[in-house]
Design a protein around this motif. Sequence first.
Motif, PDB file in Angstrom:
ATOM      1  N   ARG A  74      26.483  66.025  37.688  1.00  0.00           N
ATOM      2  CA  ARG A  74      27.255  66.968  36.874  1.00  0.00           C
ATOM      3  C   ARG A  74      28.187  67.771  37.771  1.00  0.00           C
ATOM      4  O   ARG A  74      27.830  68.093  38.906  1.00  0.00           O
ATOM      5  CB  ARG A  74      26.319  67.923  36.137  1.00  0.00           C
ATOM      6  N   PRO A  75      29.360  68.121  37.268  1.00  0.00           N
ATOM      7  CA  PRO A  75      30.264  68.964  38.056  1.00  0.00           C
ATOM      8  C   PRO A  75      29.581  70.285  38.407  1.00  0.00           C
ATOM      9  O   PRO A  75      28.872  70.873  37.595  1.00  0.00           O
ATOM     10  CB  PRO A  75      31.450  69.191  37.105  1.00  0.00           C
ATOM     11  N   GLY A  76      29.768  70.714  39.624  1.00  0.00           N
ATOM     12  CA  GLY A  76      29.189  71.981  40.052  1.00  0.00           C
ATOM     13  C   GLY A  76      27.767  71.893  40.540  1.00  0.00           C
ATOM     14  O   GLY A  76      27.173  72.906  40.938  1.00  0.00           O
ATOM     15  N   ASP A  77      27.190  70.704  40.528  1.00  0.00           N
ATOM     16  CA  ASP A  77      25.823  70.536  41.023  1.00  0.00           C
ATOM     17  C   ASP A  77      25.813  70.772  42.530  1.00  0.00           C
ATOM     18  O   ASP A  77      26.568  70.148  43.273  1.00  0.00           O
ATOM     19  CB  ASP A  77      25.323  69.125  40.706  1.00  0.00           C
ATOM     20  N   ARG A  78      24.942  71.661  42.979  1.00  0.00           N
ATOM     21  CA  ARG A  78      24.918  72.022  44.395  1.00  0.00           C
ATOM     22  C   ARG A  78      24.087  71.028  45.202  1.00  0.00           C
ATOM     23  O   ARG A  78      23.108  70.470  44.710  1.00  0.00           O
ATOM     24  CB  ARG A  78      24.364  73.436  44.565  1.00  0.00           C
ATOM     25  N   ALA A  79      24.506  70.850  46.453  1.00  0.00           N
ATOM     26  CA  ALA A  79      23.851  69.866  47.315  1.00  0.00           C
ATOM     27  C   ALA A  79      22.371  70.170  47.485  1.00  0.00           C
ATOM     28  O   ALA A  79      21.518  69.277  47.400  1.00  0.00           O
ATOM     29  CB  ALA A  79      24.544  69.807  48.670  1.00  0.00           C
ATOM     30  N   TRP A  80      22.031  71.449  47.723  1.00  0.00           N
ATOM     31  CA  TRP A  80      20.631  71.780  47.960  1.00  0.00           C
ATOM     32  C   TRP A  80      19.773  71.481  46.738  1.00  0.00           C
ATOM     33  O   TRP A  80      18.634  71.021  46.861  1.00  0.00           O
ATOM     34  CB  TRP A  80      20.489  73.255  48.362  1.00  0.00           C
ATOM     35  N   ALA A  81      20.322  71.748  45.550  1.00  0.00           N
ATOM     36  CA  ALA A  81      19.575  71.458  44.324  1.00  0.00           C
ATOM     37  C   ALA A  81      19.366  69.953  44.173  1.00  0.00           C
ATOM     38  O   ALA A  81      18.289  69.497  43.782  1.00  0.00           O
ATOM     39  CB  ALA A  81      20.321  72.017  43.113  1.00  0.00           C
ATOM     40  N   PHE A  82      20.394  69.187  44.499  1.00  0.00           N
ATOM     41  CA  PHE A  82      20.273  67.731  44.428  1.00  0.00           C
ATOM     42  C   PHE A  82      19.230  67.223  45.410  1.00  0.00           C
ATOM     43  O   PHE A  82      18.354  66.423  45.039  1.00  0.00           O
ATOM     44  CB  PHE A  82      21.640  67.094  44.722  1.00  0.00           C
ATOM     45  N   TRP A  83      19.284  67.693  46.648  1.00  0.00           N
ATOM     46  CA  TRP A  83      18.332  67.232  47.661  1.00  0.00           C
ATOM     47  C   TRP A  83      16.904  67.597  47.276  1.00  0.00           C
ATOM     48  O   TRP A  83      15.973  66.807  47.490  1.00  0.00           O
ATOM     49  CB  TRP A  83      18.688  67.823  49.019  1.00  0.00           C
ATOM     50  N   ARG A  84      16.726  68.778  46.715  1.00  0.00           N
ATOM     51  CA  ARG A  84      15.386  69.198  46.298  1.00  0.00           C
ATOM     52  C   ARG A  84      14.860  68.286  45.200  1.00  0.00           C
ATOM     53  O   ARG A  84      13.696  67.870  45.234  1.00  0.00           O
ATOM     54  CB  ARG A  84      15.420  70.649  45.810  1.00  0.00           C
ATOM     55  N   ARG A  85      15.703  67.958  44.223  1.00  0.00           N
ATOM     56  CA  ARG A  85      15.258  67.075  43.139  1.00  0.00           C
ATOM     57  C   ARG A  85      14.915  65.690  43.647  1.00  0.00           C
ATOM     58  O   ARG A  85      13.925  65.084  43.229  1.00  0.00           O
ATOM     59  CB  ARG A  85      16.349  66.971  42.058  1.00  0.00           C
ATOM     60  N   ARG A  86      15.723  65.166  44.556  1.00  0.00           N
ATOM     61  CA  ARG A  86      15.439  63.819  45.062  1.00  0.00           C
ATOM     62  C   ARG A  86      14.177  63.804  45.904  1.00  0.00           C
ATOM     63  O   ARG A  86      13.385  62.866  45.841  1.00  0.00           O
ATOM     64  CB  ARG A  86      16.626  63.290  45.885  1.00  0.00           C
ATOM     65  N   ALA A  87      13.969  64.825  46.729  1.00  0.00           N
ATOM     66  CA  ALA A  87      12.739  64.915  47.516  1.00  0.00           C
ATOM     67  C   ALA A  87      11.533  65.015  46.594  1.00  0.00           C
ATOM     68  O   ALA A  87      10.498  64.367  46.822  1.00  0.00           O
ATOM     69  CB  ALA A  87      12.800  66.106  48.469  1.00  0.00           C
ATOM     70  N   ALA A  88      11.662  65.815  45.537  1.00  0.00           N
ATOM     71  CA  ALA A  88      10.562  65.954  44.585  1.00  0.00           C
ATOM     72  C   ALA A  88      10.255  64.636  43.893  1.00  0.00           C
ATOM     73  O   ALA A  88       9.115  64.360  43.525  1.00  0.00           O
ATOM     74  CB  ALA A  88      10.910  67.024  43.542  1.00  0.00           C
ATOM     75  N   ARG A  89      11.271  63.812  43.752  1.00  0.00           N
ATOM     76  CA  ARG A  89      11.118  62.538  43.038  1.00  0.00           C
ATOM     77  C   ARG A  89      10.331  61.515  43.849  1.00  0.00           C
ATOM     78  O   ARG A  89       9.525  60.770  43.297  1.00  0.00           O
ATOM     79  CB  ARG A  89      12.511  61.987  42.707  1.00  0.00           C
ATOM     80  N   ILE A  90      10.562  61.455  45.170  1.00  0.00           N
ATOM     81  CA  ILE A  90       9.977  60.348  45.931  1.00  0.00           C
ATOM     82  C   ILE A  90       8.977  60.766  47.006  1.00  0.00           C
ATOM     83  O   ILE A  90       8.063  59.992  47.326  1.00  0.00           O
ATOM     84  CB  ILE A  90      11.073  59.476  46.580  1.00  0.00           C
ATOM     85  N   VAL A  91       9.107  61.965  47.569  1.00  0.00           N
ATOM     86  CA  VAL A  91       8.299  62.309  48.733  1.00  0.00           C
ATOM     87  C   VAL A  91       6.813  62.450  48.414  1.00  0.00           C
ATOM     88  O   VAL A  91       5.969  61.914  49.153  1.00  0.00           O
ATOM     89  CB  VAL A  91       8.854  63.572  49.425  1.00  0.00           C
ATOM     90  N   PRO A  92       6.411  63.166  47.349  1.00  0.00           N
ATOM     91  CA  PRO A  92       4.963  63.301  47.123  1.00  0.00           C
ATOM     92  C   PRO A  92       4.245  61.962  46.939  1.00  0.00           C
ATOM     93  O   PRO A  92       3.185  61.741  47.534  1.00  0.00           O
ATOM     94  CB  PRO A  92       4.896  64.157  45.841  1.00  0.00           C
ATOM     95  N   SER A  93       4.809  61.066  46.123  1.00  0.00           N
ATOM     96  CA  SER A  93       4.164  59.762  45.928  1.00  0.00           C
ATOM     97  C   SER A  93       4.125  58.971  47.229  1.00  0.00           C
ATOM     98  O   SER A  93       3.135  58.282  47.523  1.00  0.00           O
ATOM     99  CB  SER A  93       4.904  58.962  44.849  1.00  0.00           C
TER     100      SER A  93
END
Length: 355
Positions: A74-93
């Motif tokens: 989405r326009p305006g999506d911040r890099a840190w927010a994106f990185w946090r979501r991606r880490a949350a998606r794959i790192v714990p599993s």
Amino acid sequence: MAPPAAREKAPRLPSLTGLRWFAAFAVFGFHLFTGGITDDPGTQRFLGAVFSAGSSGVPFFFVLSGMVLTWSSRPGDRAWAFWRRRAARIVPSHMVTWIAVLALLTVAGRAVAPGPAVSGFFLLQAWAPDETYYFGGNTPSWSLSCEMAFYAVFPLLLPLLRRIPGNRLLLTSAGLWAGTWVVPFVSFSMPESIGYWFVWIFPVTRALEFALGMTVALMVKEGRWRGPGLPVAVVLVLVAYATVPLVWQRAGWVAWMAGPFAVLIAAAATADVREKRSPLRLPVLVWLGEISFAFYLVHQPTISLVNRVLGRTPAHALLVTLTALPLAVLLAWALHRLVERPAERLLSGGRPGAA
């Protein structure tokens, strides 16, 4: 109907979720083929005929990753927010399965050395041109090391690709696919082990597939995709898959399938956007696609464990397959429900990341 780019939120693409299962199953089959589950030459030839090209599921996932992340951005999506979501998606599993596999290997007397164990835990293993590192521990996790590199550059790469005029996106996609063909030729000057790493493992060269998926997403978003429909795209991928063993090996690893996969992904996404019929949206396929990441993480250690536990019989290969597949699906479901989704909700700030 307004074009997808004009909407606040891009429509869901369940056909792509369904496709994920087929890619994950192909990788499962490849590890059956390479996992030493049979001593019978005929059975091994059969597994090779069906699954020797199964590792091409990895290029599919790399192209798909670029497609889905660009589609859901989405326009305006911040890099840190994106990185946090991606880490949350794959790192714990990843961490859960990584620790479990290290423990199992230790019990089996095949403990992983500290260097590969630590680098793999932090998903840095793909940067080391050493098989003991990138294939150490839970072997399939090497591709997550590449994915983490892709995520790192995505917030920088997306604005650059968005500046490309719409009428040049197809040319850009063609150039990226051509780049996947250049890579194996460049590897000619390298020792064999380094050449393999450079073509198949190195995050920088594998980023070409990720960027290809990004340009495909932009074409579909802007309504510029003019490729074949879903039935023709499926046939194209099946023909490419069947002919991988006939292709120069280093080209067959990535380049041969990357283009057909991009066409298939674009066709499936377009079918969803235009609400055309797609068997890939069947609920069972979508469910399997939703657990496919967890399945990808658990499938190889499951095959190895079942192969080790079951005694050798004339039907050993069949028994391993019929046991490992449902067991891996069950473990994947548990990992998805108990780790992947809860961790994503907890760590992503309330917005689940794209698949």
